[in-house]
Scaffold this motif. Sequence first.
Motif, PDB file in Angstrom:
ATOM      1  N   HIS A 186       0.831  -1.201   0.000  1.00 54.42           N
ATOM      2  CA  HIS A 186       0.000   0.000   0.000  1.00 54.42           C
ATOM      3  C   HIS A 186       0.870   1.257   0.000  1.00 54.42           C
ATOM      4  N   GLU A 187       1.953   1.226   0.758  1.00 53.47           N
ATOM      5  CA  GLU A 187       2.860   2.378   0.824  1.00 53.47           C
ATOM      6  C   GLU A 187       3.538   2.614  -0.523  1.00 53.47           C
ATOM      7  N   GLU A 188       3.919   1.540  -1.216  1.00 53.11           N
ATOM      8  CA  GLU A 188       4.550   1.694  -2.529  1.00 53.11           C
ATOM      9  C   GLU A 188       3.561   2.278  -3.539  1.00 53.11           C
ATOM     10  N   LYS A 189       2.324   1.861  -3.445  1.00 53.58           N
ATOM     11  CA  LYS A 189       1.290   2.416  -4.318  1.00 53.58           C
ATOM     12  C   LYS A 189       1.164   3.921  -4.107  1.00 53.58           C
ATOM     13  N   LEU A 190       1.040   4.346  -2.848  1.00 55.80           N
ATOM     14  CA  LEU A 190       0.869   5.761  -2.555  1.00 55.80           C
ATOM     15  C   LEU A 190       2.077   6.575  -2.991  1.00 55.80           C
TER      16      LEU A 190
ATOM     17  N   VAL B 226      -8.561  15.055 -25.135  1.00 51.76           N
ATOM     18  CA  VAL B 226      -9.042  13.977 -24.270  1.00 51.76           C
ATOM     19  C   VAL B 226      -9.752  14.622 -23.087  1.00 51.76           C
ATOM     20  N   ILE B 227     -11.005  14.225 -22.858  1.00 48.49           N
ATOM     21  CA  ILE B 227     -11.808  14.769 -21.771  1.00 48.49           C
ATOM     22  C   ILE B 227     -12.386  13.597 -20.984  1.00 48.49           C
ATOM     23  N   CYS B 228     -11.882  13.393 -19.767  1.00 42.42           N
ATOM     24  CA  CYS B 228     -12.328  12.266 -18.941  1.00 42.42           C
ATOM     25  C   CYS B 228     -12.757  12.769 -17.568  1.00 42.42           C
ATOM     26  N   VAL B 229     -13.776  12.132 -17.026  1.00 43.71           N
ATOM     27  CA  VAL B 229     -14.207  12.459 -15.674  1.00 43.71           C
ATOM     28  C   VAL B 229     -13.556  11.483 -14.693  1.00 43.71           C
ATOM     29  N   ALA B 230     -13.173  11.983 -13.532  1.00 37.44           N
ATOM     30  CA  ALA B 230     -12.608  11.127 -12.482  1.00 37.44           C
ATOM     31  C   ALA B 230     -13.754  10.511 -11.676  1.00 37.44           C
ATOM     32  N   LEU B 231     -13.793   9.191 -11.596  1.00 35.27           N
ATOM     33  CA  LEU B 231     -14.854   8.509 -10.846  1.00 35.27           C
ATOM     34  C   LEU B 231     -14.506   8.348  -9.371  1.00 35.27           C
ATOM     35  N   LEU B 232     -13.219   8.498  -9.051  1.00 34.95           N
ATOM     36  CA  LEU B 232     -12.756   8.387  -7.666  1.00 34.95           C
ATOM     37  C   LEU B 232     -11.384   9.025  -7.573  1.00 34.95           C
ATOM     38  N   ASP B 233     -10.941   9.267  -6.330  1.00 37.64           N
ATOM     39  CA  ASP B 233      -9.577   9.728  -6.085  1.00 37.64           C
ATOM     40  C   ASP B 233      -8.766   8.514  -5.684  1.00 37.64           C
ATOM     41  N   ARG B 234      -7.767   8.166  -6.491  1.00 40.91           N
ATOM     42  CA  ARG B 234      -6.997   6.946  -6.241  1.00 40.91           C
ATOM     43  C   ARG B 234      -6.186   7.025  -4.949  1.00 40.91           C
ATOM     44  N   PHE B 235      -5.941   8.196  -4.414  1.00 46.31           N
ATOM     45  CA  PHE B 235      -5.296   8.291  -3.105  1.00 46.31           C
ATOM     46  C   PHE B 235      -6.209   7.741  -2.009  1.00 46.31           C
ATOM     47  N   GLU B 236      -7.520   7.767  -2.268  1.00 41.62           N
ATOM     48  CA  GLU B 236      -8.501   7.363  -1.263  1.00 41.62           C
ATOM     49  C   GLU B 236      -8.922   5.910  -1.382  1.00 41.62           C
ATOM     50  N   GLY B 237      -8.635   5.263  -2.504  1.00 45.24           N
ATOM     51  CA  GLY B 237      -9.043   3.876  -2.669  1.00 45.24           C
ATOM     52  C   GLY B 237      -8.921   3.423  -4.105  1.00 45.24           C
ATOM     53  N   ASP B 238      -9.301   2.185  -4.353  1.00 43.56           N
ATOM     54  CA  ASP B 238      -9.170   1.579  -5.672  1.00 43.56           C
ATOM     55  C   ASP B 238     -10.500   1.204  -6.307  1.00 43.56           C
TER      56      ASP B 238
END
Length: 313
Positions: free
Chosen positions: A231-235, A269-281
């Motif tokens: 998890h730490e390496e991911k962050l 390219v126009i994309c919406v963010a469905l989540l914040d990856r810092f907060e979860g997967d």
Amino acid sequence: MAPILLNCMGNDHSEYIQEQVQVKNPYLDTMEEDILYHFSLGTKTHNLPEMFGDIKFVCVGGSANRMKAFAQFMHQELKLTGNPKDLQDICEGTDRYCMYKVGPVLSISHGMGVPSISIMLHELIKLLHHAQCRDVVLFRLGTSGGVGLAPGTVVITDKAVDYSFQPRYEQVVLGKVITRSTELDKGVAKELLQRSSELPNLPTVIGNTMCTHDFYEGQGRLDGALCSFSHEEKLEYLRKAHEAGVRNIEMESTVFAAMSRVCGLRAAVICVALLDRFEGDQITAPHDVLVEYQQRPQVLVSHFIKKRLAQAI
């Protein structure tokens, strides 16, 4: 011979003067017929200039259902005659992609990932070339994982970057690696940002978009069938991405940007963010919320197109 693309204003891609959509393959001129296999179209079986010669905007996205819905939405927004539910899939002879024409707008699905969209782009660019289309703007509409952004934020891509945050796309050709630039049209991006400010409830930023080759390990998710990192390496990786200007992650932008640029197409390219990856997967927002998020890039691009068409009158 393919038409010459002139660059009259230095390195700003938005200043290109485009006579006609280009192809970069001298062998096409020697072919008796060009079969666009995955579109179920061809230069002998279809009158491509008559069918598509008036196209000015091409909008592509992963989901067939979403691009059909976008075509119906554009039909209503442009106030065209007829019932939008009666729109016919031009590619109904194949199950690979869908395609809908709505006035000067083409809506096409591209599937998921670089291989799928690259096949579609080859045939799309050839289609626009054979149809003698001019001054076309190409948009990719999609969903993504945000990097330090609130869910629902729309990201207009500045540069499409790879896993090492470099603006490049590497294509293996005959065993050799060819590297192509992935910078997108800055003028179109700025215009999109301006249009976003004219719409309510549409938080929008310009940032770099990281393109990966898969949804799980390549994006540093902890919830795949395989995971070889902590998890730490991911962050830490996400922090490095954010420091490099990355604001979202998806799986198609590098090849989209590279091919568009080589062939002289203004693209965004126009994309919406469905989540914040810092907060979860995992994507846990309710279905109705996700549907509204997914419509945000469509609303923005529709507004852009309507403004452009109004200016042309």
